[in-house]
Write an enzyme that holds these catalytic residues in place. Structure first.
Site, PDB file in Angstrom:
ATOM      1  N   LYS A  71       0.504  -1.252   0.177  1.00  0.00           N
ATOM      2  CA  LYS A  71       0.230  -0.039   0.016  1.00  0.00           C
ATOM      3  C   LYS A  71       0.946   1.085   0.138  1.00  0.00           C
ATOM      4  O   LYS A  71       1.921   1.339   0.449  1.00  0.00           O
ATOM      5  CB  LYS A  71      -0.849   0.107   1.276  1.00  0.00           C
ATOM      6  CG  LYS A  71      -1.889   1.001   1.443  1.00  0.00           C
ATOM      7  CD  LYS A  71      -2.610   0.476   2.285  1.00  0.00           C
ATOM      8  CE  LYS A  71      -3.750   1.761   2.747  1.00  0.00           C
ATOM      9  NZ  LYS A  71      -4.605   1.768   3.722  1.00  0.00           N
ATOM     10  N   SER A  91      -9.259   3.043   2.255  1.00  0.00           N
ATOM     11  CA  SER A  91      -7.992   3.238   2.078  1.00  0.00           C
ATOM     12  C   SER A  91      -7.326   2.214   1.087  1.00  0.00           C
ATOM     13  O   SER A  91      -6.455   2.083   0.181  1.00  0.00           O
ATOM     14  CB  SER A  91      -7.253   4.526   2.441  1.00  0.00           C
ATOM     15  OG  SER A  91      -6.097   3.834   3.497  1.00  0.00           O
ATOM     16  N   SER A 144     -10.716   0.801   6.683  1.00  0.00           N
ATOM     17  CA  SER A 144      -9.824   1.115   4.894  1.00  0.00           C
ATOM     18  C   SER A 144      -9.376   0.138   4.733  1.00  0.00           C
ATOM     19  O   SER A 144      -8.832  -0.150   3.847  1.00  0.00           O
ATOM     20  CB  SER A 144      -8.754   2.043   5.842  1.00  0.00           C
ATOM     21  OG  SER A 144      -8.930   3.212   6.316  1.00  0.00           O
TER      22      SER A 144
END
Length: 478
Positions: A80, A155, A179
């Site tokens: 990420k 996210s 997220s």
């Protein structure tokens, strides 16, 4: 014929160790898949293919020499873009960091590399992780592989998409207001939110807040557990870090479902939930609940969780981004600005009350597990929505108070300091993935993983609850 990139990390790990396949072959398969489908998805925003191939060749040499191999030796990992990676651009989804290349890995990435994992590239995220839709002003939106016009959640959306489409067998995520869990649910993959401190965050700007955690994402529970073991450890710079991770060093077995006491809640008693998702959750629960020893509908006492979450999250954003918003407002996303401005509007009394509320929520949550082993609820309040929208503004005609309000089903457990496994549970009426989350008390990570593994087996046996796989044909044609 199944391609290497579609196999599980656990399968690939065995094949590497028995010299059935080379890490180079696996890496080449993942790179080919990424190049094939990512043009339609925008998940892998900073590929690191050259360095990944070089690392795969070194990993192959180590296997051939008979070296001791790490937990995930030679396996590609999508990272990420909130995670700092040495030598690989790390932007945090922000224009302000568009050219940043860190000199060192953050701790979780360093541990992944130490265990033999190879960074394939960086995956898209909303700016500084703020939002349940992976969309930012630097790279644009990441599409859901089941419908390219819809969001993959956020996210950790880029990581979820990379997994769902076979770009990588393992990926990193993080979770505060859902997220990690929301994109897992929206993309039909598995995510695990560990208890605070299991995966240390050594550079947290607000070290006394335990709500943000780092966690693993994959396509099955065994793989999530494998990556978790590579990511976790002890770091004294994280005040929540301890030896609590040690019982996770052994891979989880499957729990005996007949011995489990399971609480079921469609909305945790307080969360916004669409009528469609509420009904679908009830239908899916009916398909598997008979496997458990005891099943009861039970809502935890989360009290004033919406206020506690909004205030404490706002305080954290003021601490981290107030000066950036003041100096660079025009280059920052509306979500970051919204969080900061809300935080600045709270008084000392508001903040004190939120801390009291959160403490009460956490204690009430613990008492729930005097009677139950796990609580199961939906992972999202709505079906994936158009990625052109920043967020969900209303549910069944009910206006959402803030851009985060639709995420109560995931941020409620965050305020309780829960650990959580998100599992795929078939698709909804629109053909989009539907997910459930298994929630436990903090520190019961091993138990939750064992229950998740047991339920994963049960869900896979029924076409209505089995993990859905996206049709890659339309994506490859783009």
């Amino acid at each position: 014929m199944t391609e290497l990139c579609d196999l599980s990390a656990s399968q690939l790990d065995t094949m590497i160790r028995t010299k059935e396949v080379s890490p180079v072959e696996i890496m080449e398969s993942c790179i080919a898949r990424t190049k094939s489908v990512d043009g339609a998805l925008n998940a892998m925003i900073t590929p690191a293919f050259d360095t990944a191939l070089a690392a795969a060749r070194a990993a192959e040499d180590a296997v051939m020499r008979g070296d001791d191999l790490g937990l995930i030796h030679g396996l590609p990992v999508a990272v990420k873009d909130l995670d700092a990676t040495a030598g690989i651009r790390t932007t945090y989804g922000s224009r302000l960091h568009r050219h940043d290349i860190p000199d060192a890995d953050q701790g979780s990435v360093a541990r992944i590399r130490a265990e033999g994992g190879i960074v394939l590239g960086k995956t898209n995220t909303p700016e500084f992780g703020a939002g349940g839709n992976t969309r930012n002003m630097l790279f644009g939106p990441t599409s859901n592989p089941f419908n390219a016009e819809k969001t993959c959640g956020g996210s950790s959306g880029g990581s979820a998409v990379a997994l769902a489409t076979g770009m990588a067998p393992l990926a990193t995520g993080s979770d505060y207001g859902g997220s990690l869990r929301t994109p897992a649910g929206f993309c039909g993959i598995v995510g695990f939110r560990p208890s605070p401190g299991i995966v240390p965050i050594e550079d947290s700007g607000v070290g006394l807040h335990p709500f943000a955690v780092l966690g693993p994402m994959a396509r099955c529970v065994d793989d999530v557990s494998l990556l978790l073991r590579a990511m976790m450890g002890f770091d004294p710079r994280d005040i929540f870090s301890s030896g609590a991770y040690r019982d996770l060093l052994v891979p989880p077995g499957a729990a005996d479902p007949g011995r489990l006491r399971v609480a079921i809640s469609a909305d945790l008693g307080v969360a916004a939930m669409s009528a469609a998702n509420r009904a679908l959750f009830a239908e899916r629960v009916e398909l598997f609940c008979h496997h458990f020893g005891v099943v009861e509908e039970c809502h935890p006492d989360l009290g004033d969780v919406d206020n506690a979450f909004e205030v404490l999250r706002g305080v954290g954003f003021v601490a981290a981004y107030d000066q950036l918003v003041a100096a660079h407002r025009e280059d920052m996303s509306p979500n970051v600005i919204d969080n900061v401005e809300r935080g600045l509007g709270f008084s000392v009394r508001d903040i004190a009350a939120a801390h009291v509320q959160q403490t009460r929520i956490a204690r009430n949550w613990l008492s729930l597990f005097d009677d139950f082993d796990v609580l199961i609820c939906p992972v999202a309040s709505v079906s994936p929505f158009a990625h052109a929208e920043w967020s969900v503004s209303e549910i069944d005609g009910q206006k959402m108070v803030s851009y985060m309000s639709w995420l109560g089903i995931v941020y409620g457990p965050t305020m309780a300091l829960a650990c959580a496994a998100a599992l795929p549970c078939g698709v909804d009426a629109d053909g989009m993935p539907f997910g459930i989350q298994l929630l436990g008390a903090p520190g019961t990570d091993k138990k939750v993983l064992e229950i998740a593994k047991s339920l994963e087996i049960i869900l896979a046996e029924n076409p209505l609850t089995a993990r859905a796989v996206p049709d890659l044909g339309p994506l490859k044609a783009t």
